[in-house]
Design an enzyme around this catalytic site. Structure first.
Site, PDB file in Angstrom:
ATOM      1  N   GLU A 209       0.826  -1.211   0.000  1.00 20.92           N
ATOM      2  CA  GLU A 209       0.000   0.000   0.000  1.00 20.92           C
ATOM      3  C   GLU A 209       0.860   1.260   0.000  1.00 20.92           C
ATOM      4  OE1 GLU A 209      -3.236  -2.345   2.843  1.00 20.92           O
ATOM      5  OE2 GLU A 209      -2.284  -0.493   3.541  1.00 20.92           O
ATOM      6  N   LYS A 211       2.379   4.595   1.185  1.00 20.60           N
ATOM      7  CA  LYS A 211       2.616   5.225   2.489  1.00 20.60           C
ATOM      8  C   LYS A 211       2.491   6.726   2.311  1.00 20.60           C
ATOM      9  CE  LYS A 211       5.451   5.504   6.562  1.00 20.60           C
ATOM     10  NZ  LYS A 211       4.880   6.834   6.825  1.00 20.60           N
ATOM     11  N   ARG A 231      -2.732   9.221  16.721  1.00 24.64           N
ATOM     12  CA  ARG A 231      -2.002   8.005  17.089  1.00 24.64           C
ATOM     13  C   ARG A 231      -1.683   7.967  18.574  1.00 24.64           C
ATOM     14  NH1 ARG A 231       2.772   6.888  13.931  1.00 24.64           N
ATOM     15  NH2 ARG A 231       3.466   5.633  15.667  1.00 24.64           N
ATOM     16  N   ARG A 366       4.943  -3.096  17.308  1.00 28.51           N
ATOM     17  CA  ARG A 366       5.720  -2.923  16.086  1.00 28.51           C
ATOM     18  C   ARG A 366       6.364  -4.273  15.777  1.00 28.51           C
ATOM     19  NH1 ARG A 366       7.744   1.824  14.239  1.00 28.51           N
ATOM     20  NH2 ARG A 366       7.651   2.756  16.326  1.00 28.51           N
ATOM     21  N   LYS A 372       7.481  -0.921   6.476  1.00 32.67           N
ATOM     22  CA  LYS A 372       7.466   0.267   5.630  1.00 32.67           C
ATOM     23  C   LYS A 372       8.761   0.368   4.831  1.00 32.67           C
ATOM     24  CE  LYS A 372       8.808   3.135   9.599  1.00 32.67           C
ATOM     25  NZ  LYS A 372       8.397   4.250  10.491  1.00 32.67           N
TER      26      LYS A 372
END
Length: 508
Positions: A209, A211, A231, A366, A372
């Protein structure tokens, strides 16, 4: 409970690198806390009082701090009550009232307690009582399964409340905690990889996807009642009415969506990140409109999706919010992932996120399920100090001292920040003016050329890599570091670790 017991436990935790010793010391403390002092005490230990920041800086605190008391008399409840008072005291004459309240409490504190209170008030608690360690301590003290305690903390977003629930109501109450529309959960986070092929080696078949260079949002809707959270779980609903309108238009009754929001220019390209973040600040006229893009759904119409694979969640997301999905493709082919990355970059975005299609949603973690990939390395670091500029920058605070999080205390104090470099590149005149005012407001001390500050400001730094260096405690130095922007949406404990930076070393 006397505050001294909390201070002594914090000192014990900070003095050892043994995780077992930390857990045992904290568990013993938790067992002895009265029910109404559990949540405040946990907040003090992790540096996040339940009241949040109460507007006290080091200058104000040092001006009212008198001689310490000879014997401890303060309780945890006394400090919690002070923060309540500071938070609610406003208006005419409030400065004097706040100073009086601070003076009254600190005059009753011993020297160690004064230091502890000061660090709580200015947000500089670094005892080594990291959240993971404290979660283990809660599980030990309550005789509850560790996985259940960690899940409850992630689903409530409140470690103090989770501790109170476990210790007062017991393991069954912890196990019963579930996803609740209207109560934000900690977001799932991504690790990093150098290129799409490396990311796919980790995830296997994945949703690749775009970023976006936007701000993370979590949106909850129950009927027509919509709330938007950052967040860090701050409620910003009133600042983003266009996001609220989009979510209200969806053909669902209840939903929890995870995504990003950003502002676009007239050609549909993303505006700079700071343009988006300016909307999350003061309630100013909304000249810049935000567009939401969603990449995950955690709940829809009575069905919790956290434990379902990403493939199932994406199918639901396509059904309820197809027009607002982040672009991407499901693939196991590195060539396809590379193409998606090129398309994202051509559209002005940061890169891609590669997400394993079989993975559940790991709130607050994480892991390796999300990876990423950016063409330029970017890391979130904490400003530790800044230097006065020279020449055209005379009179402005310019060169930033940058710190990475050191969770286990491998290079310094556990839970502290290790300096890894400096930079003055990428700073506009506007940022120079802002940071000159901001950093002087949170300074802790200064020398002739350097202003040392509370380690609370997160800045996104782009860099070409790192190199070995004996100049800084972490043994590395940043290469060609430059400022991308300040991240008001991130907490200092969300900063990248020194270990993540050291992983960039050749052969690491």
């Amino acid at each position: 409970m006397l505050l001294k017991e909390l201070v002594d436990t914090a000192a014990t935790v900070a003095a050892t690198r043994s995780r077992l010793t930390k857990v045992e010391a904290l568990a013993d403390l938790l067992r002895r806390l009265p029910a109404d002092e559990i949540a405040p005490a946990v907040g003090f230990l992790v540096g996040r009082a339940r009241q949040g920041r109460v507007g006290v800086g080091w200058r104000q605190l040092s001006s009212v701090m008198g001689e310490p008391a000879d014997a401890p008399t303060l309780t945890v409840a006394d400090l919690d009550a002070l923060l309540d008072r500071l938070l609610t005291t406003a208006g005419s004459g409030s400065a004097a009232l706040r100073s009086t309240a601070l003076r009254d409490l600190t005059s009753r504190a011993t020297a160690d307690e004064q230091d502890f209170v000061g660090r709580v008030l200015i947000g500089e608690m670094r005892t080594g009582a990291l959240e993971g360690v404290l979660l283990d301590a809660v599980a030990r003290a309550a005789d509850a399964p560790g996985d259940a305690v960690r899940r409850a903390a992630m689903l409530t977003g409140d470690l103090g409340e989770t501790a109170r629930l476990a210790l007062v109501d017991g393991p069954d109450a912890v196990a019963a905690v579930g996803l609740q529309v209207g109560r934000p959960v900690l977001p799932m986070l991504a690790s990093t990889a150098a290129d799409p092929a490396s990311a796919l080696e980790v995830t296997g078949e994945a949703s690749v996807e775009w970023k976006l260079d936007g701000a993370r949002i979590q949106v909850h809707r129950r009927g027509d009642d919509v709330h938007v959270y950052t967040r860090s779980l701050a409620d910003i609903t009133h600042r983003v009415p266009e996001v609220v309108d989009v979510v209200r238009s969806l053909a669902v009754d209840d939903v929890i969506l995870d995504g990003e929001t950003l502002s676009l220019d007239e050609d549909g390209a993303p505006r700079p990140f700071q343009d988006t973040m300016s909307r999350f600040g003061a309630d100013a006229p909304r000249e810049t409109l935000l567009r939401p893009w969603f990449f995950d759904v955690l709940h829809v119409d009575g069905r919790d999706l956290l434990d379902e694979p990403l493939s199932a969640r994406l199918a639901e997301l396509e059904r309820v919010a197809a027009e607002h999905r982040i672009p991407g493709e499901v693939t196991a082919d590195p060539a396809v992932a590379e193409r998606v990355s090129r398309e994202a970059l051509a559209a002005g975005h940061e890169g891609i996120v590669v997400k394993g299609v079989d993975a559940p949603y790991a709130a607050g973690r994480r892991g390796k399920s999300w990876v990423k990939v950016k063409p330029v390395h970017t890391y979130d670091l904490v400003v530790l100090a800044c230097e006065w500029g020279s020449g055209r920058r005379q009179g402005w605070l310019s060169n930033l001292h940058l710190g990475a999080l050191d969770p286990q205390g491998e290079y310094g104090e556990p839970g502290g920040y290790v300096m890894v470099g400096k930079t003055f590149k990428g700073l506009t005149d506007e940022l120079l003016r802002w940071q000159t005012e901001h950093f002087q407001s949170i300074e802790t001390r200064r020398t002739a050329h350097v202003v040392h500050v509370e380690p609370t400001t997160v800045v996104e730094i782009a860099l070409d890599g790192v190199q070995r260096s004996s100049r800084y405690p972490g043994g590395i130095a940043l290469r060609f570091a430059r400022v991308k922007g300040y991240r008001d949406d991130k907490r200092p404990q969300d900063a990248d670790t020194v270990g993540a930076l050291r992983a960039l070393l050749p052969g690491a």
